[in-house]
Motif scaffolding. Structure first.
Motif, PDB file in Angstrom:
ATOM      1  N   VAL A  45      -8.348  -5.151  24.899  1.00 23.69           N
ATOM      2  CA  VAL A  45      -7.614  -4.419  24.019  1.00 23.69           C
ATOM      3  C   VAL A  45      -8.073  -4.156  22.685  1.00 23.69           C
ATOM      4  O   VAL A  45      -8.895  -5.095  22.241  1.00 23.69           O
ATOM      5  CB  VAL A  45      -6.128  -5.375  23.894  1.00 23.69           C
ATOM      6  CG1 VAL A  45      -6.389  -6.506  23.058  1.00 23.69           C
ATOM      7  CG2 VAL A  45      -5.140  -4.448  23.129  1.00 23.69           C
ATOM      8  N   GLN A  46      -7.899  -3.109  22.063  1.00 24.38           N
ATOM      9  CA  GLN A  46      -8.344  -2.852  20.588  1.00 24.38           C
ATOM     10  C   GLN A  46      -7.072  -2.794  19.617  1.00 24.38           C
ATOM     11  O   GLN A  46      -6.101  -2.137  20.185  1.00 24.38           O
ATOM     12  CB  GLN A  46      -9.141  -1.702  20.489  1.00 24.38           C
ATOM     13  CG  GLN A  46     -10.595  -1.894  20.866  1.00 24.38           C
ATOM     14  CD  GLN A  46     -10.727  -1.823  22.597  1.00 24.38           C
ATOM     15  OE1 GLN A  46     -10.335  -0.905  22.998  1.00 24.38           O
ATOM     16  NE2 GLN A  46     -11.461  -2.708  23.157  1.00 24.38           N
ATOM     17  N   LEU A  47      -7.030  -3.259  18.609  1.00 21.34           N
ATOM     18  CA  LEU A  47      -5.966  -2.974  17.628  1.00 21.34           C
ATOM     19  C   LEU A  47      -6.382  -2.525  16.447  1.00 21.34           C
ATOM     20  O   LEU A  47      -7.295  -2.882  15.885  1.00 21.34           O
ATOM     21  CB  LEU A  47      -5.125  -4.591  17.315  1.00 21.34           C
ATOM     22  CG  LEU A  47      -5.029  -5.201  18.727  1.00 21.34           C
ATOM     23  CD1 LEU A  47      -4.505  -6.717  18.501  1.00 21.34           C
ATOM     24  CD2 LEU A  47      -3.953  -4.559  19.368  1.00 21.34           C
ATOM     25  N   SER A  48      -5.692  -1.589  15.728  1.00 18.55           N
ATOM     26  CA  SER A  48      -5.803  -1.070  14.414  1.00 18.55           C
ATOM     27  C   SER A  48      -4.460  -1.001  13.810  1.00 18.55           C
ATOM     28  O   SER A  48      -3.451  -0.341  13.948  1.00 18.55           O
ATOM     29  CB  SER A  48      -6.354   0.476  14.621  1.00 18.55           C
ATOM     30  OG  SER A  48      -6.604   0.859  13.457  1.00 18.55           O
ATOM     31  N   GLU A  49      -4.480  -1.695  12.592  1.00 21.26           N
ATOM     32  CA  GLU A  49      -3.389  -1.471  11.572  1.00 21.26           C
ATOM     33  C   GLU A  49      -3.324  -0.379  10.802  1.00 21.26           C
ATOM     34  O   GLU A  49      -4.463   0.114  10.402  1.00 21.26           O
ATOM     35  CB  GLU A  49      -3.210  -2.929  10.820  1.00 21.26           C
ATOM     36  CG  GLU A  49      -3.203  -4.278  11.520  1.00 21.26           C
ATOM     37  CD  GLU A  49      -4.456  -5.084  11.820  1.00 21.26           C
ATOM     38  OE1 GLU A  49      -4.538  -5.996  12.127  1.00 21.26           O
ATOM     39  OE2 GLU A  49      -5.450  -4.125  11.732  1.00 21.26           O
ATOM     40  N   SER A  50      -2.280   0.107  10.315  1.00 20.24           N
ATOM     41  CA  SER A  50      -2.084   1.190   9.098  1.00 20.24           C
ATOM     42  C   SER A  50      -1.137   0.948   8.472  1.00 20.24           C
ATOM     43  O   SER A  50      -0.025   0.116   8.807  1.00 20.24           O
ATOM     44  CB  SER A  50      -2.295   2.574  10.049  1.00 20.24           C
ATOM     45  OG  SER A  50      -1.057   2.702  10.607  1.00 20.24           O
ATOM     46  N   GLY A  51      -0.891   1.613   7.434  1.00 18.16           N
ATOM     47  CA  GLY A  51       0.206   1.368   6.374  1.00 18.16           C
ATOM     48  C   GLY A  51      -0.079   0.512   5.300  1.00 18.16           C
ATOM     49  O   GLY A  51      -1.121   0.283   5.157  1.00 18.16           O
ATOM     50  N   GLY A  52       0.928  -0.076   4.750  1.00 17.95           N
ATOM     51  CA  GLY A  52       0.667  -1.204   3.770  1.00 17.95           C
ATOM     52  C   GLY A  52       0.276  -0.521   2.572  1.00 17.95           C
ATOM     53  O   GLY A  52       0.804   0.547   2.218  1.00 17.95           O
ATOM     54  N   GLY A  53      -0.165  -1.122   1.559  1.00 15.87           N
ATOM     55  CA  GLY A  53      -0.457  -0.992   0.228  1.00 15.87           C
ATOM     56  C   GLY A  53       0.164  -1.562  -0.870  1.00 15.87           C
ATOM     57  O   GLY A  53       0.384  -2.671  -0.807  1.00 15.87           O
ATOM     58  N   LEU A  54       0.678  -0.710  -1.846  1.00 19.84           N
ATOM     59  CA  LEU A  54       1.382  -1.364  -3.146  1.00 19.84           C
ATOM     60  C   LEU A  54       2.705  -1.160  -2.985  1.00 19.84           C
ATOM     61  O   LEU A  54       3.140   0.144  -2.833  1.00 19.84           O
ATOM     62  CB  LEU A  54       0.863  -1.078  -4.357  1.00 19.84           C
ATOM     63  CG  LEU A  54       1.158  -1.429  -5.552  1.00 19.84           C
ATOM     64  CD1 LEU A  54       0.888  -3.025  -5.824  1.00 19.84           C
ATOM     65  CD2 LEU A  54       0.704  -0.874  -6.710  1.00 19.84           C
ATOM     66  N   ALA A  55       3.440  -2.386  -3.254  1.00 20.43           N
ATOM     67  CA  ALA A  55       4.847  -2.083  -3.323  1.00 20.43           C
ATOM     68  C   ALA A  55       5.481  -3.004  -4.495  1.00 20.43           C
ATOM     69  O   ALA A  55       4.636  -4.025  -4.945  1.00 20.43           O
ATOM     70  CB  ALA A  55       5.592  -2.679  -2.034  1.00 20.43           C
ATOM     71  N   GLU A  56       6.672  -2.644  -5.266  1.00 22.70           N
ATOM     72  CA  GLU A  56       7.121  -3.533  -6.168  1.00 22.70           C
ATOM     73  C   GLU A  56       7.983  -4.533  -5.680  1.00 22.70           C
ATOM     74  O   GLU A  56       8.635  -4.485  -4.460  1.00 22.70           O
ATOM     75  CB  GLU A  56       8.104  -2.639  -7.086  1.00 22.70           C
ATOM     76  CG  GLU A  56       7.483  -1.725  -7.721  1.00 22.70           C
ATOM     77  CD  GLU A  56       8.066  -0.630  -8.792  1.00 22.70           C
ATOM     78  OE1 GLU A  56       7.721   0.263  -9.526  1.00 22.70           O
ATOM     79  OE2 GLU A  56       9.473  -1.029  -9.177  1.00 22.70           O
ATOM     80  N   PRO A  57       8.231  -5.625  -6.186  1.00 17.23           N
ATOM     81  CA  PRO A  57       9.311  -6.580  -5.669  1.00 17.23           C
ATOM     82  C   PRO A  57      10.409  -5.975  -5.352  1.00 17.23           C
ATOM     83  O   PRO A  57      11.102  -5.289  -6.182  1.00 17.23           O
ATOM     84  CB  PRO A  57       9.161  -7.753  -6.961  1.00 17.23           C
ATOM     85  CG  PRO A  57       8.082  -7.598  -7.544  1.00 17.23           C
ATOM     86  CD  PRO A  57       7.768  -6.021  -7.436  1.00 17.23           C
ATOM     87  N   GLY A  58      11.150  -6.462  -4.480  1.00 19.41           N
ATOM     88  CA  GLY A  58      12.455  -5.936  -3.986  1.00 19.41           C
ATOM     89  C   GLY A  58      11.987  -4.480  -3.101  1.00 19.41           C
ATOM     90  O   GLY A  58      13.060  -4.087  -2.380  1.00 19.41           O
ATOM     91  N   GLY A  59      10.884  -4.023  -3.028  1.00 16.30           N
ATOM     92  CA  GLY A  59      10.767  -2.677  -2.380  1.00 16.30           C
ATOM     93  C   GLY A  59      10.307  -2.940  -0.581  1.00 16.30           C
ATOM     94  O   GLY A  59      10.630  -4.103  -0.357  1.00 16.30           O
TER      95      GLY A  59
END
Length: 125
Positions: free
Chosen positions: A2-16
């Protein structure tokens, strides 16, 4: 394998909120999936463990995220999602999806043999 690849994420403010995706490819069989994270200077820890889709069982969330994070699967897209809400600065770290062969549930990272590349999540004002 199996191969896995994450995406998304980044910067968020507290509560976001943020959504992470884990795309699965390659040869798969019966396996357990988990989301893990590692903050700077800290050990890698589990966030949530997903039982094999071939067997019944609840998702296993870490206490620190249980009421804020939600995991889901899209079988057609062969993708798992981690929806993170009410984010806190202590959620900052590199997030990974991982799998292990079989159906047994484990919470320690060294029980998982296949890993994505990791993706940064930063929670800061």
């Amino acid at each position: 394998q199996v191969q896995l690849s994450e995406s998304g994420g980044g910067l968020a403010e507290p509560g976001g909120s943020l959504r992470l995706s884990c795309a699965v490819s390659g040869t798969t069989g019966v396996y357990v999936m988990g989301w893990f994270r590692q903050a700077p200077g800290k050990e890698r820890e589990y966030v949530v463990i997903l039982p094999s889709t071939w067997y019944s069982g609840d998702m296993h969330y870490a206490d620190s995220v249980k009421d804020r994070f939600t995991v889901s699967r899209d079988a057609e897209k062969r993708t798992a999602y981690l929806d993170m809400s009410d984010l806190k600065p202590e959620d900052t770290g590199v997030y990974y999806c991982a799998t292990r062969r079989g159906v047994s549930i484990y919470y320690v990272p060294d029980q998982y043999s296949s890993w994505g590349q990791g993706i940064q999540v930063t929670v800061s004002s």
